[in-house]
Design an enzyme around this catalytic site. Structure first.
Site, PDB file in Angstrom:
ATOM      1  N   SER A  74      13.706  21.678 -16.351  1.00 51.39           N
ATOM      2  CA  SER A  74      12.452  22.386 -16.594  1.00 51.39           C
ATOM      3  C   SER A  74      12.774  23.706 -17.283  1.00 51.39           C
ATOM      4  O   SER A  74      13.854  24.264 -17.091  1.00 51.39           O
ATOM      5  CB  SER A  74      11.757  22.634 -15.255  1.00 51.39           C
ATOM      6  OG  SER A  74      10.974  23.800 -15.316  1.00 51.39           O
ATOM      7  N   HIS A 117       0.840  -1.215   0.000  1.00 50.78           N
ATOM      8  CA  HIS A 117       0.000   0.000   0.000  1.00 50.78           C
ATOM      9  C   HIS A 117       0.870   1.259   0.000  1.00 50.78           C
ATOM     10  O   HIS A 117       0.454   2.294   0.517  1.00 50.78           O
ATOM     11  CB  HIS A 117      -0.936   0.042   1.214  1.00 50.78           C
ATOM     12  CG  HIS A 117      -1.670  -1.239   1.462  1.00 50.78           C
ATOM     13  ND1 HIS A 117      -2.899  -1.507   0.933  1.00 50.78           N
ATOM     14  CD2 HIS A 117      -1.315  -2.342   2.165  1.00 50.78           C
ATOM     15  CE1 HIS A 117      -3.296  -2.716   1.316  1.00 50.78           C
ATOM     16  NE2 HIS A 117      -2.346  -3.245   2.046  1.00 50.78           N
ATOM     17  N   GLU A 140       8.593   8.514 -17.266  1.00 51.96           N
ATOM     18  CA  GLU A 140       7.215   8.952 -17.480  1.00 51.96           C
ATOM     19  C   GLU A 140       6.753   8.604 -18.895  1.00 51.96           C
ATOM     20  O   GLU A 140       5.605   8.202 -19.116  1.00 51.96           O
ATOM     21  CB  GLU A 140       7.103  10.451 -17.223  1.00 51.96           C
ATOM     22  CG  GLU A 140       7.347  10.796 -15.755  1.00 51.96           C
ATOM     23  CD  GLU A 140       7.624  12.272 -15.549  1.00 51.96           C
ATOM     24  OE1 GLU A 140       6.885  13.101 -16.093  1.00 51.96           O
ATOM     25  OE2 GLU A 140       8.603  12.599 -14.839  1.00 51.96           O
ATOM     26  N   LYS A 175      14.902  21.827 -11.191  1.00 48.18           N
ATOM     27  CA  LYS A 175      14.280  20.547 -11.551  1.00 48.18           C
ATOM     28  C   LYS A 175      15.196  19.581 -12.286  1.00 48.18           C
ATOM     29  O   LYS A 175      16.014  19.972 -13.104  1.00 48.18           O
ATOM     30  CB  LYS A 175      13.049  20.788 -12.446  1.00 48.18           C
ATOM     31  CG  LYS A 175      11.872  21.418 -11.757  1.00 48.18           C
ATOM     32  CD  LYS A 175      11.306  20.611 -10.595  1.00 48.18           C
ATOM     33  CE  LYS A 175      10.491  19.427 -11.055  1.00 48.18           C
ATOM     34  NZ  LYS A 175       9.256  19.834 -11.705  1.00 48.18           N
TER      35      LYS A 175
END
Ligand code: ARG
Length: 462
Positions: free
Chosen positions: A277, A156, A290, A283
């Site tokens: 970024s 979980h 992704e 970043k």
């Protein structure tokens, strides 16, 4: 390009319809398979006396020349051709005249396309398997470096029990190993030769289907001509195997996204495999992961496309089936791209062992071991479970951990506790103690690694 089926028609095909109908923009990639299939078909026609040996020889020679010219870029595909099959045959006919026209004896494009696709996908399975194997090699190498790297295992997404990073990586090795097996299974089911099925009902010529099957590397010819030309289950099965493999890649990618976040900081991607970024200078984004996660959706879509396209088709061939190629080709291309991109990314990532350990120290992942300690001293597990639950509550209240809690506190709840509890709940002890097959103990994981090295990764002797 003039149509080979022109005879019955009094007009040329409308230009837009021609474009709509044409598949050459995507099936041209099967030129090699189309040419090999045609060469073996013409050899068989010559051998059986269906065409002369001399014509068969000329056809074979010219088809090889066409192949070389396509390879070297001398011969370009004609975008107005209907498909790769028509293109090759018409180039051959332009060059050999009458002789070229004999190639299509005892054959149809329906068995030709079924043949080409099977052969093309067989070759692609070999490539995919090679890429999975090299990903497994990387995972095994990383696992070997992290046999003792303790980290929390999660359920979980909550810290659950101590494992090692090696153990975690080897879980993916098992998944990818099964993906390889699925690819092999898929290969063996598709390895029947549809050539000779004709349009749907074979032919009256005395063809030798065993000969063509054998020389094109198939186990045997397909045993029903309608089935031979009208099923695409092999493409669907491969799309499914690829979808499952992508699902595994996607889960691994998702973990890397998590692990490289500030919240975890378990790993750091090499600068060459992360992006920045446009606005936020701090970043470092795990775009590759992704994208793999995103592309998995697309590959699953391809599987649905194929299943849906096939589900209502009466036997035998229907033009709907031309739609199989873009879907399966996209799945093949995508999984190859993802496998070959994730491998160097994993090769170059750095593992932050210290942060993994720190994460392990918080979250009471040794609570089960603490209960087991009491069980080993004679308590029933349910009682031990309850006692440790109470201790965890105390720790939370005092903002401390089980290994830092004073022995006096332990004794207040249960006098069975002794000083040796600290050794029993030490994370390294907890991990080492799980020395059963499939467990996280370094010794058990090492055995697993050796097994993989001696099976999946074993180089076949030449
Ligand atoms: N381009 C076609 C396909 O991909 C080849 C088979 C065409 N057969 C036919 N009867 N029109 O399916």
């Amino acid at each position: 390009m003039a149509k080979m089926w022109q005879g019955r028609f009094s007009k040329d095909l409308d230009e837009k319809v021609n474009d709509f109908n044409s598949s050459i923009s995507f099936d041209s990639r099967m030129y090699k398979e189309d040419i090999s299939g045609s060469i073996i078909h013409s050899v068989m026609l010559g051998k059986k006396g269906i065409i002369s040996e001399e014509d068969s020889r000329l056809i074979g020679k010219e088809l090889s020349a066409i192949y070389d010219e396509i390879e070297s870029g001398k011969l370009a595909f004609d975008p107005t051709a209907e498909d790769i099959h028509m293109f090759i045959e018409s180039v051959l006919t332009e060059r050999l005249g009458e002789v070229g026209k004999r190639l299509h004896t005892a054959r149809s494009r329906n068995d030709q396309v079924a043949l080409d696709l099977r052969m093309y996908l067989r070759g692609q399975i070999d490539v995919i398997v090679g890429l999975i194997k090299s990903l497994i090699k990387t995972l095994v190498e990383k696992a070997e470096e992290n046999l003792e790297t303790v980290m929390p295992g999660y359920t979980h997404l909550q810290r659950a029990q101590p494992i090692t990073f090696a153990h975690h990586l080897m879980a993916y090795v098992e998944m990818f190993k099964r993906d390889m097996v699925r690819m092999f299974n898929c290969f063996s089911l598709m390895n029947e030769c549809p050539l000779g099925s004709g349009a749907l009902a074979t032919t009256t010529y005395p063809i030798d289907r065993e000969f063509t099957a054998k020389h094109l590397g198939f186990d045997n010819p397909t045993y029903n001509s309608l089935d031979g030309v009208s099923d695409r289950d092999y493409a669907i099965e491969l799309a499914s195997a690829i979808s499952i493999c992508m699902m595994h890649l996607s889960r691994l990618s998702e973990e890397i996204v998590l692990w490289s976040s500030w919240e975890f900081k378990f790993i750091e991607l090499d600068d060459a495999y992360a992006t920045g970024s446009s606005i936020m200078p701090q970043k470092k984004n795990p775009d590759i992961c992704e994208l793999i996660r995103g592309k998995t959706g697309r590959v699953q879509g391809n599987l649905t496309t194929l299943l849906t396209m096939m589900k209502g088709l009466p036997l035998a061939y229907n033009k709907d089936m031309q739609e199989d190629k873009e879907a399966i080709f996209d799945s093949v291309d995508t999984v190859k791209l993802c496998l070959s991109t994730i491998k160097p990314m994993l090769d170059t990532m750095t593992v932050n062992k210290e942060n993994m350990k720190k994460a392990g120290e918080k979250g009471f992942i040794n609570a089960t071991d603490c209960a087991d300690y009491l069980v080993k001293k004679g308590l029933a597990f349910r009682d031990a479970y309850k006692i440790v639950g109470t201790l965890v509550g105390i720790c939370v209240e005092k903002d401390t951990t089980l290994d830092k809690l004073d022995i006096a506190e332990y004794k207040k709840i249960c006098d069975v506790f002794e000083e040796d509890v600290y050794a029993a709940i030490d994370l390294n002890t907890c991990v080492k103690g799980r020395n059963v097959t499939g467990g996280p103990a370094p010794e058990a994981v090492k055995k697993h690694i050796d097994l993989i090295k001696n099976t999946v990764l074993k180089e076949e002797k030449q």
